[in-house]
Design an enzyme around this catalytic site. Structure first.
Site, PDB file in Angstrom:
ATOM      1  N   GLU A 229       0.801  -1.274   0.127  1.00  0.00           N
ATOM      2  CA  GLU A 229       0.300  -0.121  -0.713  1.00  0.00           C
ATOM      3  C   GLU A 229       0.301   1.209   0.282  1.00  0.00           C
ATOM      4  O   GLU A 229       0.336   2.042  -0.947  1.00  0.00           O
ATOM      5  CB  GLU A 229      -0.952  -0.329   0.850  1.00  0.00           C
ATOM      6  CG  GLU A 229      -1.689   1.011   1.409  1.00  0.00           C
ATOM      7  CD  GLU A 229      -2.639   1.230   2.229  1.00  0.00           C
ATOM      8  OE1 GLU A 229      -2.586   0.282   3.282  1.00  0.00           O
ATOM      9  OE2 GLU A 229      -3.845   2.403   2.567  1.00  0.00           O
ATOM     10  N   HIS A 263      -4.833  -3.606  -2.414  1.00  0.00           N
ATOM     11  CA  HIS A 263      -4.327  -2.697  -2.399  1.00  0.00           C
ATOM     12  C   HIS A 263      -3.408  -2.820  -4.314  1.00  0.00           C
ATOM     13  O   HIS A 263      -3.417  -2.349  -5.117  1.00  0.00           O
ATOM     14  CB  HIS A 263      -3.218  -1.810  -1.664  1.00  0.00           C
ATOM     15  CG  HIS A 263      -4.412  -1.216  -0.457  1.00  0.00           C
ATOM     16  ND1 HIS A 263      -5.212  -0.335  -0.597  1.00  0.00           N
ATOM     17  CD2 HIS A 263      -4.124  -1.312   1.332  1.00  0.00           C
ATOM     18  CE1 HIS A 263      -5.525   0.066   0.611  1.00  0.00           C
ATOM     19  NE2 HIS A 263      -5.248  -0.688   1.502  1.00  0.00           N
ATOM     20  N   ASP A 314     -13.018  -0.291   2.251  1.00  0.00           N
ATOM     21  CA  ASP A 314     -11.027   0.095   2.967  1.00  0.00           C
ATOM     22  C   ASP A 314     -11.950   0.786   4.048  1.00  0.00           C
ATOM     23  O   ASP A 314     -12.582   0.708   5.221  1.00  0.00           O
ATOM     24  CB  ASP A 314      -9.962   0.963   2.045  1.00  0.00           C
ATOM     25  CG  ASP A 314      -9.127   0.682   3.132  1.00  0.00           C
ATOM     26  OD1 ASP A 314      -9.078   0.133   3.949  1.00  0.00           O
ATOM     27  OD2 ASP A 314      -8.249   0.376   2.274  1.00  0.00           O
TER      28      ASP A 314
HETATM   29 ZN    ZN Z   1      -7.553  -2.254   5.189  1.00  0.00          ZN
END
Ligand code: ZN
Length: 441
Positions: A229, A263, A314
């Site tokens: 991420e 991600h 998310d």
């Molecule tokens: Zn997450």
């Protein structure tokens, strides 16, 4: 039970079908017939009916950060604020917040959610009498909200590659070791509208041996992990192991057809090849990724490599799967300087079918034998007025918004009718009450 959709996205029918009769028995569709007049005993669905939206990556409690964490800083500063919030949660508060957040999702058309669950224990890591008290709070919340849940119970064991001790909030995430994690998860049981999946929080938070154990314990379940991420996660992983997060995940056996990497923002071509070869899917969360300054999800490269793409809300900065779907393409336009990189049908598939598969619920299509999960987008708003049937998929992706959802059916049961949640009539009040309760320490 019969439903009649004025327009619908039907498996096996090119484009948008009109006058579709959906017949259900229990939680399944048994017949889907296009081009028929509405029988008197069929409930009308006025609008565009699509397979239920699947929110493949959620942290319900982050809902309390909306509007509260817009301060200068980077991802890690945001995470500090998220930890402050986590420290204030107990099973009752978690239940109330998750119930309201899931209800917000349901009225936004979500029929299945993957809750990536890592806040397991009490302050200081003290076990609750029920070691799964927090997980059971999430399970009860989803049942109350009427959404199908895949509880992705996350293993979290360390603060990072440098093996510094866990800070007090992180102690609430940790089971101590992967065997203890597995034993706790073993006590969670799937039931109607509930699947138990597994998660590796990240290559930061679980050591390679632990990851291997989780991957082994996860066989037969869905396995999710946060992957690449932030650039600092990639450089930290390279420095500590000589491998990228994707290489490391592959080496410990964590990449598979049943795995979803969340991600995958900062991935090399080698990483892409590993994801594609293993059949691992990727869940993009563009409204969160832009909120946190993570970077642009490489959707075009991933799709070109044949990686299945699903979507998630998310951090709940936004709960709107239509916004997630268009953001995938629109962010890539900014990066590439070109338009029309991913077809609207592909993007809508990411918000529906691909998410359903990533959560273990099947193909996510309106087809006989499939789950009776569907969402109707009302066409009466200023956003969608005048949309032609042939263009409905494009309108759904580029113009629809969560408030356009008029009807939601999960497992053959009505959960939203005419824009209203049938068992939680005032979702904003439920959210407000759950958020207010967190202000008392
Ligand atoms: Zn997450």
């Amino acid at each position: 039970v019969k439903w009649h959709a004025r327009a619908a996205l039907v498996d096996g029918v090119e484009g948008v079908a009109e006058d579709v009769l959906l017949e259900t028995e229990g939680d399944r569709l048994v017949r889907v017939t296009a081009g028929v007049m509405r029988p008197a005993d069929a409930t009308p669905l006025n609008g565009f009916t699509i397979p239920g939206l699947a929110n493949a990556h959620s942290h319900a409690f982050h809902r309390a950060l909306r509007g509260q964490a817009q301060a200068p800083g980077d991802f890690w500063e945001w995470r500090r604020r998220m930890y402050e919030l986590a420290a204030r949660l107990d099973p009752d508060r978690y239940y109330a917040l998750a119930r309201a957040c899931f209800a917000e999702m349901v009225v936004a058309g979500v029929t299945a959610v993957g809750e990536f669950h890592y806040l397991h224990h009490g302050p200081g890591g003290v076990r609750y009498d029920d070691p799964n008290a927090m997980g059971h709070a999430v399970i009860a919340a989803a049942a109350e909200a009427g959404v199908r849940l895949t509880l992705l119970d996350s293993c979290y064991l360390r603060s990072g590659f440098d093996s510094e001790p866990l800070d007090p909030v992180q102690q609430r995430f940790s089971d101590g070791d992967a065997d203890a994690w597995a034993a706790r998860v073993e006590a969670l049981e799937a039931r109607d509208q509930l699947l138990i999946g597994a998660a590796i929080h990240s290559v930061r938070a679980v050591d390679p041996k632990g990851m291997e154990k989780v991957a082994r314990a996860a066989r037969g379940r869905r396995l999710h992990l946060h992957l690449s991420e932030q650039p600092a996660e990639v450089s930290g992983c390279l420095a500590a192991t000589g491998r990228t997060p994707a290489q490391l995940a592959a080496d410990v056996g964590a990449l598979a057809r049943t795995t979803t990497a969340v991600h995958a923002t900062h991935v090399t071509n080698g990483d892409l090849a590993l994801l594609a070869a293993s059949g691992t899917g990727v869940c993009l969360c563009p409204t969160t990724e832009r909120d946190l300054g993570d970077g642009i999800g490489p959707a075009v490269r991933l799709a070109a490599a044949g990686v299945a793409l699903s979507l998630g809300s998310d951090s709940q900065a936004v709960v709107d799967l239509f916004e997630e779907a268009r953001a995938v393409e629109l962010d890539e336009r900014l990066a590439h300087g070109r338009r029309g990189l991913l077809p609207p049908a592909f993007l809508l598939g990411a918000a529906t079918a691909a998410g359903s598969d990533a959560l273990g619920w099947g193909t996510g299509q309106l087809a006989p034998g499939g789950l009776a999960d569907f969402t109707t987008i009302g066409l009466g708003s200023v956003r969608l007025a005048g949309a032609r049937t042939a263009d409905l998929v494009t309108h759904a992706v580029y113009a629809a918004a969560a408030p356009d959802v008029s009807d939601v059916v999960v497992g053959g049961r009505v959960v939203v009718r005419d824009g209203c949640h049938v068992t939680i009539p005032d979702v904003p009040a439920a959210l407000a009450a759950a958020l207010r309760a967190l202000e008392d320490r």
